[in-house]
Scaffold this motif. Structure first.
Motif, mmCIF file in Angstrom:
data_model
loop_
_atom_site.group_PDB
_atom_site.id
_atom_site.type_symbol
_atom_site.label_atom_id
_atom_site.label_comp_id
_atom_site.label_asym_id
_atom_site.label_seq_id
_atom_site.Cartn_x
_atom_site.Cartn_y
_atom_site.Cartn_z
ATOM 1 N N MET A 1 1.244 -9.855 29.012
ATOM 2 C CA MET A 1 2.132 -9.917 28.143
ATOM 3 C C MET A 1 3.068 -8.600 27.913
ATOM 4 O O MET A 1 2.155 -7.611 27.884
ATOM 5 C CB MET A 1 1.971 -10.436 26.830
ATOM 6 N N GLN A 2 4.488 -8.309 28.266
ATOM 7 C CA GLN A 2 5.041 -7.058 28.037
ATOM 8 C C GLN A 2 5.695 -7.036 26.761
ATOM 9 O O GLN A 2 6.527 -7.941 26.453
ATOM 10 C CB GLN A 2 6.164 -6.774 29.238
ATOM 11 N N VAL A 3 5.590 -5.960 25.837
ATOM 12 C CA VAL A 3 6.096 -5.800 24.660
ATOM 13 C C VAL A 3 7.291 -4.832 24.806
ATOM 14 O O VAL A 3 6.894 -3.684 25.253
ATOM 15 C CB VAL A 3 5.117 -5.222 23.641
ATOM 16 N N ILE A 4 8.636 -5.014 24.672
ATOM 17 C CA ILE A 4 9.683 -4.443 24.719
ATOM 18 C C ILE A 4 9.971 -3.825 23.606
ATOM 19 O O ILE A 4 10.603 -4.387 22.422
ATOM 20 C CB ILE A 4 10.797 -5.128 25.527
ATOM 21 N N GLU A 5 10.082 -2.558 23.348
ATOM 22 C CA GLU A 5 10.699 -1.782 22.026
ATOM 23 C C GLU A 5 11.965 -1.214 22.296
ATOM 24 O O GLU A 5 12.728 -1.074 21.509
ATOM 25 C CB GLU A 5 9.511 -0.830 21.704
ATOM 26 N N ASP A 6 12.319 -0.829 23.654
ATOM 27 C CA ASP A 6 13.584 0.119 23.844
ATOM 28 C C ASP A 6 13.715 -0.546 25.291
ATOM 29 O O ASP A 6 13.202 -0.177 26.278
ATOM 30 C CB ASP A 6 13.185 1.499 24.050
ATOM 31 N N PHE A 7 15.085 -1.496 25.317
ATOM 32 C CA PHE A 7 15.218 -1.986 26.478
ATOM 33 C C PHE A 7 16.010 -0.861 27.354
ATOM 34 O O PHE A 7 16.272 -1.138 28.580
ATOM 35 C CB PHE A 7 16.469 -2.957 26.109
ATOM 36 N N GLY A 8 16.513 0.281 26.592
ATOM 37 C CA GLY A 8 16.978 1.365 27.587
ATOM 38 C C GLY A 8 15.808 1.934 28.443
ATOM 39 O O GLY A 8 16.388 2.605 29.408
ATOM 40 N N ARG A 9 14.570 1.790 28.337
ATOM 41 C CA ARG A 9 13.517 2.364 28.933
ATOM 42 C C ARG A 9 13.030 1.262 29.922
ATOM 43 O O ARG A 9 11.985 1.586 30.525
ATOM 44 C CB ARG A 9 12.419 3.129 28.362
ATOM 45 N N PHE A 10 13.374 -0.089 29.701
ATOM 46 C CA PHE A 10 12.554 -0.929 30.302
ATOM 47 C C PHE A 10 13.775 -1.928 31.697
ATOM 48 O O PHE A 10 14.979 -2.008 31.124
ATOM 49 C CB PHE A 10 12.462 -2.075 29.310
ATOM 50 N N GLU A 11 13.094 -2.172 32.525
ATOM 51 C CA GLU A 11 14.001 -2.606 33.452
ATOM 52 C C GLU A 11 13.219 -3.956 34.107
ATOM 53 O O GLU A 11 11.911 -3.864 34.158
ATOM 54 C CB GLU A 11 14.186 -1.790 34.845
ATOM 55 N N GLY A 12 13.906 -4.892 34.579
ATOM 56 C CA GLY A 12 13.323 -5.901 35.302
ATOM 57 C C GLY A 12 13.294 -7.163 34.378
ATOM 58 O O GLY A 12 12.492 -8.209 34.866
ATOM 59 N N ILE A 13 13.983 -7.282 33.369
ATOM 60 C CA ILE A 13 13.954 -8.674 32.477
ATOM 61 C C ILE A 13 14.600 -9.671 33.382
ATOM 62 O O ILE A 13 15.398 -9.386 34.117
ATOM 63 C CB ILE A 13 14.691 -8.327 31.137
ATOM 64 N N GLU A 14 14.107 -10.760 33.172
ATOM 65 C CA GLU A 14 14.387 -11.927 34.137
ATOM 66 C C GLU A 14 15.029 -12.834 32.849
ATOM 67 O O GLU A 14 15.160 -12.753 31.673
ATOM 68 C CB GLU A 14 13.314 -12.575 34.632
ATOM 69 N N GLU A 15 15.585 -13.819 33.561
ATOM 70 C CA GLU A 15 16.099 -15.132 32.635
ATOM 71 C C GLU A 15 14.855 -15.551 31.719
ATOM 72 O O GLU A 15 13.803 -15.645 32.139
ATOM 73 C CB GLU A 15 17.021 -16.046 33.324
ATOM 74 N N THR A 16 15.214 -16.112 30.610
ATOM 75 C CA THR A 16 14.033 -16.410 29.715
ATOM 76 C C THR A 16 14.689 -17.706 29.002
ATOM 77 O O THR A 16 15.638 -18.083 28.736
ATOM 78 C CB THR A 16 13.811 -15.347 28.588
ATOM 79 N N ALA A 17 13.509 -18.364 28.311
ATOM 80 C CA ALA A 17 13.698 -19.254 27.231
ATOM 81 C C ALA A 17 12.930 -18.478 25.896
ATOM 82 O O ALA A 17 11.933 -17.990 26.282
ATOM 83 C CB ALA A 17 12.814 -20.495 27.340
ATOM 84 N N ALA A 18 13.729 -18.372 24.909
ATOM 85 C CA ALA A 18 13.162 -17.738 23.935
ATOM 86 C C ALA A 18 13.164 -18.267 22.527
ATOM 87 O O ALA A 18 13.764 -19.005 22.235
ATOM 88 C CB ALA A 18 14.159 -16.289 23.792
ATOM 89 N N SER A 19 12.174 -17.461 21.555
ATOM 90 C CA SER A 19 12.263 -18.129 20.214
ATOM 91 C C SER A 19 12.294 -16.631 19.207
ATOM 92 O O SER A 19 12.052 -15.675 20.013
ATOM 93 C CB SER A 19 11.121 -18.833 19.930
ATOM 94 N N ILE A 20 12.349 -16.737 18.251
ATOM 95 C CA ILE A 20 12.608 -15.835 17.131
ATOM 96 C C ILE A 20 11.879 -16.040 15.782
ATOM 97 O O ILE A 20 12.207 -17.074 15.517
ATOM 98 C CB ILE A 20 14.125 -15.469 17.061
ATOM 99 N N GLY A 21 11.430 -15.023 15.469
ATOM 100 C CA GLY A 21 10.860 -15.227 14.179
ATOM 101 C C GLY A 21 10.101 -13.993 13.595
ATOM 102 O O GLY A 21 9.612 -13.377 14.411
#
Length: 320
Positions: A1-21
């Motif tokens: 599992m990858q934990v992303i805290e700063d998208f400015g330093r992260f590359e390679g995100i793919e399309e997702t199905a997501a939840s939030i909470g």
């Protein structure tokens, strides 16, 4: 599992199905949402992702009434990883974030950051400034921005516990010492983690040495009482335990803070300084003051015997 805290330093995100909470506790209600999320991700051929926060929002919005946490951030991430989530977008919750309008939040987080194809949330979901966003507004944004929205119904523990499963309900069960109900709503035993500290060695002198763990004021603990449970060491070895949470009134008349004391069954050795994991299985009795050492020792023998009987009867000696 990858934990992303700063998208400015992260590359390679793919399309997702997501939840939030907040996902405090990652209880069975959260797990139902995650299961639906995994199903959606599999159907669409995308990665399952969860958006959550680095702290409970109440710590920012109303710190004087912020709830005790069911798990630390590290525990929460471990549970999400074990559930099969591939990405966690960990957002710093700040006063500025709290004032983000729902549409701006959806566009920034779901669309721009996560390239979301499907959003899965509980049916009572609210988000954005003043909790203005809900399922209806999220569906509206989904139609405009090109993603699906799925609402998962709230779960109920049983007829004797009429309110839906929630982090608040778990905390209420723990506050009453009902660790069985808490475990049923969590889908596992409630666990406390902490470092074993040097105690006053009274347990050693009366034949019941204990691992002593201070009570963290930030975490949700079961009520002061005696419990049967499990103690896990850093090497993964696991021991049956009789656990006392309280202020030890037999020895201290005016103790200011509760302490967790775990007496490990069938164990000899030094536990000081190690990180412990303590799971609560069943309430044995309330804590009370004894008139001397002899009646206390007699009761402790009963506590240990009952703990052994209860824990030996647990399925696989492991699961609630």
């Amino acid at each position: 599992m990858q934990v992303i805290e700063d998208f400015g330093r992260f590359e390679g995100i793919e399309e997702t199905a997501a939840s939030i909470g907040v996902y405090d506790g990652v209880h069975v209600g959260h797990q139902a949402v995650i299961n639906q999320l995994l199903s959606e991700a599999n159907r669409l051929g995308v990665a399952p992702a969860v958006v959550t926060f680095d702290r409970h929002p109440a710590l920012v919005l109303r710190p004087e009434n912020a709830p005790k946490l069911l798990n630390s951030l590290d525990q929460k991430l471990e549970l999400l990883d074990a559930a099969g989530i591939e990405y966690v977008y960990l957002i710093e919750f700040s006063p500025d974030r709290a004032h983000t309008m729902p549409e701006d939040f959806v566009r920034e987080v779901f669309v721009k950051r996560l390239q979301v194809r499907s959003v899965v949330v509980g049916e009572d979901f609210h988000f954005g400034r003043a909790r203005l966003g809900n399922i209806d507004t999220l569906r509206k944004f989904g139609m405009e921005m090109g993603f699906e929205v799925h609402a998962v119904k709230l779960l109920h523990h049983d007829d004797k516990w009429p309110e839906p499963v929630s982090s608040t309900a778990v905390r209420r069960a723990l506050a009453g010492g009902d660790v069985r109900t808490a475990a049923a709503m969590l889908g596992r035993y409630h666990e406390i983690r902490g470092k074993v500290v040097l105690g006053d060695r009274r347990g050693m002198t009366i034949g019941f040495p204990t691992a002593n763990i201070p009570v963290s004021m930030a975490m949700a603990w079961p009520a002061d009482a005696v419990y049967a449970g499990w103690y896990t060491r850093p090497d993964g070895s696991r021991y049956m335990a009789a656990i006392n949470i309280g202020r030890r009134p037999t020895f201290y008349e005016h103790a200011q803070q509760s302490l967790l004391e775990a007496h490990l069954l069938d164990f000899e050795g030094d536990l000081y300084g190690e990180e412990a994991r303590v799971e609560f299985v069943e309430l044995l009795r309330s804590e009370h003051r004894f008139d001397g050492i002899e009646p206390l020792v007699k009761q402790l023998r009963i506590d240990v015997a009952l703990s052994r009987e209860i824990l030996m009867a647990e399925p696989s000696h492991q699961k609630p």
